[in-house]
Design an enzyme around this catalytic site. Sequence first.
Site, mmCIF file in Angstrom:
data_model
loop_
_atom_site.group_PDB
_atom_site.id
_atom_site.type_symbol
_atom_site.label_atom_id
_atom_site.label_comp_id
_atom_site.label_asym_id
_atom_site.label_seq_id
_atom_site.Cartn_x
_atom_site.Cartn_y
_atom_site.Cartn_z
ATOM 1 N NE ARG A 220 21.457 -84.275 8.625
ATOM 2 C CZ ARG A 220 21.139 -85.478 8.160
ATOM 3 N NH1 ARG A 220 20.007 -85.667 7.519
ATOM 4 N NH2 ARG A 220 21.972 -86.497 8.325
ATOM 5 C CD GLU A 222 15.719 -81.473 7.637
ATOM 6 O OE1 GLU A 222 14.618 -81.727 8.106
ATOM 7 O OE2 GLU A 222 16.639 -82.296 7.538
ATOM 8 N NE ARG A 228 9.107 -87.891 7.613
ATOM 9 C CZ ARG A 228 8.925 -88.897 6.763
ATOM 10 N NH1 ARG A 228 7.713 -89.343 6.539
ATOM 11 N NH2 ARG A 228 9.924 -89.456 6.132
ATOM 12 C CG HIS A 229 12.105 -83.507 9.162
ATOM 13 N ND1 HIS A 229 10.951 -83.630 8.439
ATOM 14 C CD2 HIS A 229 13.067 -84.177 8.484
ATOM 15 C CE1 HIS A 229 11.200 -84.354 7.356
ATOM 16 N NE2 HIS A 229 12.468 -84.706 7.351
ATOM 17 C CD GLU A 357 14.659 -91.848 5.517
ATOM 18 O OE1 GLU A 357 14.075 -91.101 4.710
ATOM 19 O OE2 GLU A 357 15.783 -91.601 5.999
ATOM 20 C CB SER A 360 18.968 -93.608 4.309
ATOM 21 O OG SER A 360 19.676 -92.567 4.871
ATOM 22 N NE ARG A 408 12.172 -89.132 10.992
ATOM 23 C CZ ARG A 408 12.575 -88.982 9.740
ATOM 24 N NH1 ARG A 408 12.880 -90.042 9.020
ATOM 25 N NH2 ARG A 408 12.648 -87.779 9.223
HETATM 26 P P1 AMO Z 1 19.978 -89.559 6.516
HETATM 27 O O1 AMO Z 1 20.137 -88.109 6.280
HETATM 28 O O2 AMO Z 1 18.932 -90.271 5.713
HETATM 29 O O3 AMO Z 1 21.341 -90.343 6.193
HETATM 30 O O4 AMO Z 1 19.735 -89.822 8.044
HETATM 31 C C1 AMO Z 1 19.696 -91.122 8.572
HETATM 32 C C2 AMO Z 1 18.498 -91.275 9.511
HETATM 33 O O5 AMO Z 1 18.549 -90.291 10.541
HETATM 34 C C3 AMO Z 1 17.243 -89.816 10.848
HETATM 35 N N1 AMO Z 1 17.156 -88.385 10.534
HETATM 36 C C4 AMO Z 1 16.438 -87.487 11.221
HETATM 37 N N2 AMO Z 1 15.676 -87.614 12.314
HETATM 38 C C5 AMO Z 1 15.063 -86.513 12.777
HETATM 39 N N3 AMO Z 1 15.172 -85.287 12.230
HETATM 40 C C6 AMO Z 1 15.923 -85.100 11.131
HETATM 41 N N4 AMO Z 1 16.042 -83.875 10.601
HETATM 42 C C7 AMO Z 1 16.602 -86.229 10.569
HETATM 43 N N5 AMO Z 1 17.428 -86.411 9.527
HETATM 44 C C8 AMO Z 1 17.753 -87.708 9.518
HETATM 45 C C9 AMO Z 1 16.287 -90.637 9.977
HETATM 46 C C10 AMO Z 1 17.155 -91.045 8.813
HETATM 47 O O6 AMO Z 1 16.701 -92.224 8.207
HETATM 48 N N6 AMO Z 1 24.919 -90.430 6.562
HETATM 49 C C11 AMO Z 1 23.635 -90.956 6.174
HETATM 50 C C12 AMO Z 1 23.408 -92.350 6.691
HETATM 51 C C13 AMO Z 1 24.305 -93.390 6.065
HETATM 52 O O7 AMO Z 1 24.218 -93.560 4.837
HETATM 53 O O8 AMO Z 1 25.084 -94.017 6.788
HETATM 54 C C14 AMO Z 1 22.560 -90.021 6.700
HETATM 55 O O9 AMO Z 1 22.752 -89.158 7.504
HETATM 56 O O10 AMO Z 1 15.877 -91.749 10.740
#
Ligand code: AMO
Length: 434
Positions: A220, A222, A228-229, A357, A360, A408
Site C-alpha cells: 500500500r 500510503e 500502525r501502517h 482494527e 475487515s 497488526r
Molecule cells: P483492509 O484494507 O482493511 O481490507 O486490510 C485488512 C487488514 O489488513 C491490515 N492492514 C494493514 N496493516 C499494516 N499496514 C497497512 N498499511 C495495512 N493495511 C491493512 C489491517 C486490516 O484490518 N481485502 C480486504 C479484506 C477483506 O475484505 O477480505 C482488505 O484488504 O489489520
Amino acid sequence: MVDLQLFSKERTYLGAITPQDDGKSVSVAGWVYDIRELGKIRFLVLRDTSGDIQVIGLKKETAPEIFDAMGRVSRESVVFIKGIVKKSEKAPGGRELAPETFEVLAVAEHPLPIDVSDFSKTELPKRLDYRFLDLHRKKVQATFKIESTIMQAYHEFMTKEGAIEAQFPSIIGSSSEGGTELFSAQYFEKKAFLSQSCQLYKQMLACSMEKVFALFTVWRAEKHNTVRHLNESRQFDFEMAFADEFVVMDVLARCVQFIVKRVLELHSKDLSELGVTLIVPAVKYLTFAQVAELMQKEGIHMGKDDLSGEAEKKLNDLFPDTIVFVHDWPLSGKPFYIMPKGDGLSRGFDAIYKGMEITSGGQRIHLPELLTERLKVKGLNPADFESYISSFRYGAPPHAGWGMGLERLTMMMLGFSNIREAVLFPRDRDRLTP
Ligand code: AMO
C-alpha cells in the site's frame, strides 16, 4: 576446526541442560552475551536460541589457552565449546559449563553499533538499521518465535476448518481495494501494480473451491508514516462460499481464539520475557450505529462512515480483551465489492482487538450488474474489472470473507506501541533497507 556435520548430530541446546546433567560432556555453540572477570575466575554467558549457560574458566584448572581465549573473546562473537556440565547453586539455572575446548567461529567487531543487552535502550529506528544484530536480543527473538506460532496456528485452524491454502498473483492489472495507494510497476509494455490485496482472486476461487485461505503479502503506497501502517504488510485472508458476514465473523472469532490459545500453550517463557499477560478474548457484536451512540455518550469523535483511532481505543476500554465486531457498516465507508444491505448500510464489518482494527471483511457482491453499478459509484471503471465481473456470470454463489493483518494482530497481542516491532524488516515511507 569444528566438524559441523558431527556437531549437528551431537549438539546440546543450552535450554535443555539441567543440574541433573552434572558430569555430562556436551557440545554447545552460541553467542557470547556477557563476560565477567573476577581475578582468577572468568565467567562468560553463552546464548543460543533455546537459552543460556554460564561458562566458567578457573586459572588453576582450565587449560591456559582456553582461559586466555575466554579473556580475549568479544561480546556477540560466536563460539563452539565442548565441556563438562557442573551442578552449581550459584549459577543461573543451577548449572554451569567447564570448557574443555573453546573455538571462536566468528569474531564480533567492537564496538557493536547498537546495544543488544537485555536492558538495551537503543531506539527502534536505530535497532531496525541493525535488525540482524537486534535479533540477538531475547525479547526480539521471543517476538518472532511467537509470530511464527501465530502463522502456524492460523494454518492449522484453517486446515481443520476444511479450507484450502492458495497462492495468488502479486502483480495485478487493476486496483483491488480502490484507486489510490497503489505502487505501480512496469510489466513489459503494460502498466501494472503491486497487489493491494488478493481480494478479487480469493473471491473467484471461493466461488468454486468454497473455503480458501492465504497468507498474502500486500503493498500500500500510503505516504504517511504512522505507528500502525506499513507499506508492505501481510494478511491472513479467508473466503467462503454460501456465507454472509455473520458466518465469517464467527470463523474469525474462533480463529483468533485458537491462535491465542496456541501462543499461550507454547510461549509462556517468551510472553514473560516480553512482560505480556495474554488471555483468550471474548467476542462482542455491535452495529456501527450502536458504536456511534456509545461514542456520543462518551464524548468521542468518530466519522460518519469510519471509526476514529480514539473510538477504537474506547471500545477496548469498554470491552477489554474482547474481539469487538462492528457490523452493519455504512455502505459509503466500505469498498466496492461489499454487499449493500439497504438503508445506506452494508454487509461489511471491522473487528477491533485491544483498541485497534485488526480485520475487515464482509459479504461480497456476487451479482455482476450490482457490482458494475457499485464500481461506477466508487469512481472506478468497470472495464478495468471485466474478468473479475464476468467470473460471477457463470454460477457464482453468495460468499463472504475477511483479511486480518498479521503484523497488526502480533502488535496487539504483544502490546507493542509501534507495528514495526512486529515486522522483521519493515518497509515504510523511509525504509527500504535492510
Ligand atoms: P483492509 O484494507 O482493511 O481490507 O486490510 C485488512 C487488514 O489488513 C491490515 N492492514 C494493514 N496493516 C499494516 N499496514 C497497512 N498499511 C495495512 N493495511 C491493512 C489491517 C486490516 O484490518 N481485502 C480486504 C479484506 C477483506 O475484505 O477480505 C482488505 O484488504 O489489520
